[in-house]
Design an enzyme around this catalytic site. Structure first.
Site, PDB file in Angstrom:
ATOM      1  N   LEU A 340       0.679  -1.105  -0.013  1.00 50.05           N
ATOM      2  CA  LEU A 340      -0.027  -0.053   0.136  1.00 50.05           C
ATOM      3  C   LEU A 340       0.719   1.135   0.067  1.00 50.05           C
ATOM      4  O   LEU A 340       0.394   2.423  -0.439  1.00 50.05           O
ATOM      5  CB  LEU A 340      -0.996  -0.080   1.294  1.00 50.05           C
ATOM      6  CG  LEU A 340      -1.997  -1.232   1.378  1.00 50.05           C
ATOM      7  CD1 LEU A 340      -2.567  -1.203   2.695  1.00 50.05           C
ATOM      8  CD2 LEU A 340      -2.909  -1.191   0.294  1.00 50.05           C
ATOM      9  N   GLY A 341       2.035   0.920   0.611  1.00 53.51           N
ATOM     10  CA  GLY A 341       2.946   2.184   0.585  1.00 53.51           C
ATOM     11  C   GLY A 341       4.235   1.865   1.321  1.00 53.51           C
ATOM     12  O   GLY A 341       4.353   0.795   1.868  1.00 53.51           O
ATOM     13  N   GLY A 344      10.502   5.747   5.346  1.00 56.92           N
ATOM     14  CA  GLY A 344      11.871   5.599   5.776  1.00 56.92           C
ATOM     15  C   GLY A 344      12.416   4.330   6.287  1.00 56.92           C
ATOM     16  O   GLY A 344      13.366   3.888   6.407  1.00 56.92           O
ATOM     17  N   GLY A 346      10.317   1.161   6.685  1.00 56.97           N
ATOM     18  CA  GLY A 346       9.414  -0.040   6.194  1.00 56.97           C
ATOM     19  C   GLY A 346       8.472   0.298   5.225  1.00 56.97           C
ATOM     20  O   GLY A 346       8.391   1.302   4.492  1.00 56.97           O
ATOM     21  N   VAL A 348       4.004  -0.889   3.947  1.00 56.70           N
ATOM     22  CA  VAL A 348       2.871  -1.250   4.600  1.00 56.70           C
ATOM     23  C   VAL A 348       2.267  -1.962   3.476  1.00 56.70           C
ATOM     24  O   VAL A 348       2.043  -1.697   2.361  1.00 56.70           O
ATOM     25  CB  VAL A 348       1.832  -0.043   4.880  1.00 56.70           C
ATOM     26  CG1 VAL A 348       0.406  -0.359   5.195  1.00 56.70           C
ATOM     27  CG2 VAL A 348       2.568   0.566   5.917  1.00 56.70           C
ATOM     28  N   ASP A 456       5.383  13.744  13.662  1.00 60.32           N
ATOM     29  CA  ASP A 456       5.392  13.551  12.168  1.00 60.32           C
ATOM     30  C   ASP A 456       3.956  13.635  11.644  1.00 60.32           C
ATOM     31  O   ASP A 456       3.587  12.881  10.627  1.00 60.32           O
ATOM     32  CB  ASP A 456       5.807  12.161  11.917  1.00 60.32           C
ATOM     33  CG  ASP A 456       6.399  11.780  10.487  1.00 60.32           C
ATOM     34  OD1 ASP A 456       6.861  13.103   9.844  1.00 60.32           O
ATOM     35  OD2 ASP A 456       6.504  10.719   9.939  1.00 60.32           O
TER      36      ASP A 456
END
Length: 658
Positions: A340-341, A344, A346, A348, A456
């Site tokens: 899915l994405g 920096g 890891g 998903v 973040d």
């Protein structure tokens, strides 16, 4: 061929057939991370400022009668085994510019064996060029050879004029000197000049070449200055290279814009027997070290797994532990199709559990990421204790076969970031999403057991569920603090450029206010339908909106895809004012998330925002402490008052005076 044989042949070739090797460096520009010793000098605009170029406004500070040195912090061996000096070539681009008066006093390139390289003689300004003073001039203890680039004719020296070069050995009076008056080179013109300095060790001869222009590849065929030097009584076995410069009653800037050096260094011959024995001993040592390191790594890995498992199992509620084999199967071995994405630390993946009946999102940390383990523990321990409808729920975790993974509830509509630019969101959805994020931040800052600083906050970390409700996620950088504190100081600045509050760069401190700054950036992105424009190629979104606000045209900042006919324009302006208020460069002038939530809930009117973007001033009176750096970013004085504590009439009056 095999590693042992390759290593043996390489070492044998070097030791038997190589007499010398070359050590060098090449700086096309400079930054503060490079290995330089700066003595009353600095690095600015990518160049060495040999006499400190400063914006100091203290009336007690003056640039006149100053001297400085820049030294490369590495010693080089200067003498070979046979007593012959090494050869070297040094090329640099200098720029000497008169700031006021007639200029002065010039600068010098030097080589020294003086062990006290972290200092310079007192009162070495003026015609001493930072090299000597009245007490040290002519002393053999200087151990100094210099090439001077002199811009003033001084009485009491052998200067021919105010535009000359010379070779100096332990003395300000040159042993060889030449005027540049009849050449096309003017040292203090403010133009770039390329200098080549060559020393031939076998001949013990020093040659100096000059040419106008930066990084000029056309070295003249003949040197401007040449001299044979016996340095046996001047320089010891090791030397340092550097620059020095000075001013007098007139101010002159001394800039080195690039510098390269190639120097001959010495290696010794070895007998074949010594080579073989050393090689065998070395290989045995390497094998032993490898075995020990593998054993240490194995023991450390086992201890780490036990430690992580123990830490998580002791958390309230005992988050569910998933099996690695189940997650691997559910993601089709973490295939690219399931991803899915990524970020920096890891990636998903979408996972189908229970024969496809349950959909979850699996966040998988990179094995090689050292920060991944810290983020893993931090994210699980923090989000496990949080319960709020606008946070992404944690379902469980996995730590097996060196893999660190977290399992979250799947968000069908992905991240807010992609919807901002694709324009799929109507106005009601945008307003509702921002209200949801504000609710989540208010909960983190004030309503949960311990305050949480997210650190973040950005559009890609805000997920959307099936109803396009906002769910704040990615707590890998988040930190817990007690309610009687408002900030914590991490070991480094974390987050994403554009969303990081300016004070974080100067204190390393994250705070509730820095989260508010990130929220302001997200608000402007959502309302305007465009990116922050962080970088040289894109305009600054915050600055652009503030400029429209100053011109009473702030509504023009709204996304053109919003149907204004069906929208209350006051709500658009309300969000734009919230975005600007949260983006205030000064933390104490930003609203709290409780104030933001009240404004978005229409309980209170929109915040007052000054027509002009305030300058960033640090340390800020309400935030200064012993860790403040004392840096004043803006040259304007800046107000130290909180706009939210003043009446609208006072705000308007002060804004009109800006």
């Amino acid at each position: 061929m095999g590693f042992p044989r390759v290593l043996f042949l390489a070492v044998l070739n070097i030791l038997l057939f190589s007499q010398t090797v070359y050590g060098d460096f090449n700086f096309s520009k400079f930054n503060e991370n490079l290995e330089f010793i700066l003595i009353d000098s600095n690095i600015a605009s990518g160049a060495l400022q040999v006499t400190e170029e400063t914006l100091n406004t203290d009336p007690q500070y003056s640039k006149v009668n100053k001297s400085g040195r820049v030294i490369y912090d590495k010693a080089y061996r200067f003498w070979k085994e046979d007593g012959v000096p090494v050869s070297f070539n040094s090329t640099f681009v200098l720029n000497l510019k008169v700031e006021n008066g007639s200029g002065g006093e010039g600068m010098a390139f030097f080589i020294t064996s003086n062990i006290d390289i972290t200092d310079k003689p007192e009162d070495s300004y003026g015609f001493w060029m930072g090299l000597f003073n009245s007490s040290t001039n002519g002393q053999s203890s200087n151990q100094m050879v210099a090439v001077e680039f002199d811009t003033v004719k001084n009485n009491g020296t052998n200067d021919p004029d105010g535009n000359h070069i010379g070779i100096n050995v332990n003395n300000i009076n040159s042993t060889n000197i030449t005027s540049l008056e009849e050449s096309q080179i003017d040292l203090k013109s403010g133009n770039d000049i390329t200098v080549w300095i060559q020393f031939h060790g076998d001949k013990q001869k020093l040659n100096v070449y000059l040419a106008n222009g930066a990084l000029n590849d056309s070295m003249p065929s003949q040197p401007f200055l040449s001299q044979t030097l016996d340095l046996s009584s001047v320089l010891d076995s090791e030397v340092h290279f550097g620059f020095s410069a000075s001013t007098s009653d007139s101010i002159e800037l001394h800039c080195v814009k690039s510098w390269s050096l190639s120097i001959e260094t010495v290696s010794k011959d070895k007998k074949v027997l010594v080579i073989i024995l050393s090689l065998v001993a070395g290989l045995l040592f390497v094998v032993a070290v490898v075995i020990v390191l593998f054993w240490i790594k194995y023991r450390k890995s086992r201890a780490e797994e036990a430690d992580i498992a123990g830490t998580i199992q002791n958390l309230p509620g005992h988050p569910r532990e998933f099996k690695y084999t189940d997650l691997k199967k559910a993601t089709n071995n973490f295939s690219a199709q399931s991803q899915l994405g990524s970020g920096g630390f890891g990636s998903v993946h979408k996972a189908l559990l229970h024969k496809g009946k349950t959909v979850v999102a699996v966040k998988r940390m990179f094995k090689e990421s050292k920060q991944g383990k810290r983020e893993f523990i931090s994210e699980i321990s923090i989000i496990n204790r949080l319960r709020h409808r606008n946070l992404v729920p944690l379902l469980g975790w996995c730590h097996d076969k060196g893999q660190l993974m977290m399992v979250y509830e799947y968000m069908p509509n992905g991240s807010l970031e992609k919807h901002i630019y694709q324009g799929h969101l109507d106005w009601e959805q945008r307003y509702n999403i921002l209200s949801g994020v504000a609710s989540a931040l208010l909960y983190l800052h004030e309503e949960c057991e311990q305050q949480v600083i997210h650190r973040d906050l950005k559009a890609s970390n805000i997920m959307l569920d099936s109803n396009f409700e906002a769910r704040l996620g990615d707590f890998g950088l988040a930190r817990l603090i007690e309610h009687n504190r408002t900030s914590f100081t991490p070991t480094n600045v974390a987050g994403t450029l554009g969303y990081i509050a300016p004070e974080c760069f100067h204190t390393g401190r994250a705070s509730l206010e820095s989260d508010v700054f990130g929220f302001g950036a997200v608000v402007l992105e959502v309302v305007c339908g465009r990116s922050l424009g962080w970088g040289k190629e894109k305009p600054d979104l915050v600055g652009w909106v503030w400029e429209l606000h100053r011109e009473n045209r702030v509504m023009e900042a709204s996304d053109s895809r919003i149907d204004l006919a069906s929208v209350n324009e006051e709500d658009i302006k309300r969000l734009l004012m919230v975005g600007l208020a949260c983006s205030n460069p000064n933390p104490a002038e930003r609203p709290s998330m409780r104030q933001v939530k009240q404004i978005l809930s229409r309980e209170v009117p929109p915040p007052f925002v000054s027509s002009f973007r305030p300058p960033f001033v640090w340390p800020y009176p309400e935030f200064s402490d012993s860790s403040s750096t004392g840096i004043l970013i803006s040259q304007e004085s800046g107000s130290a008052m909180n706009w939210f504590m003043k009446s609208p009439a006072v705000r308007e009056e002060e804004s009109s005076l800006t």
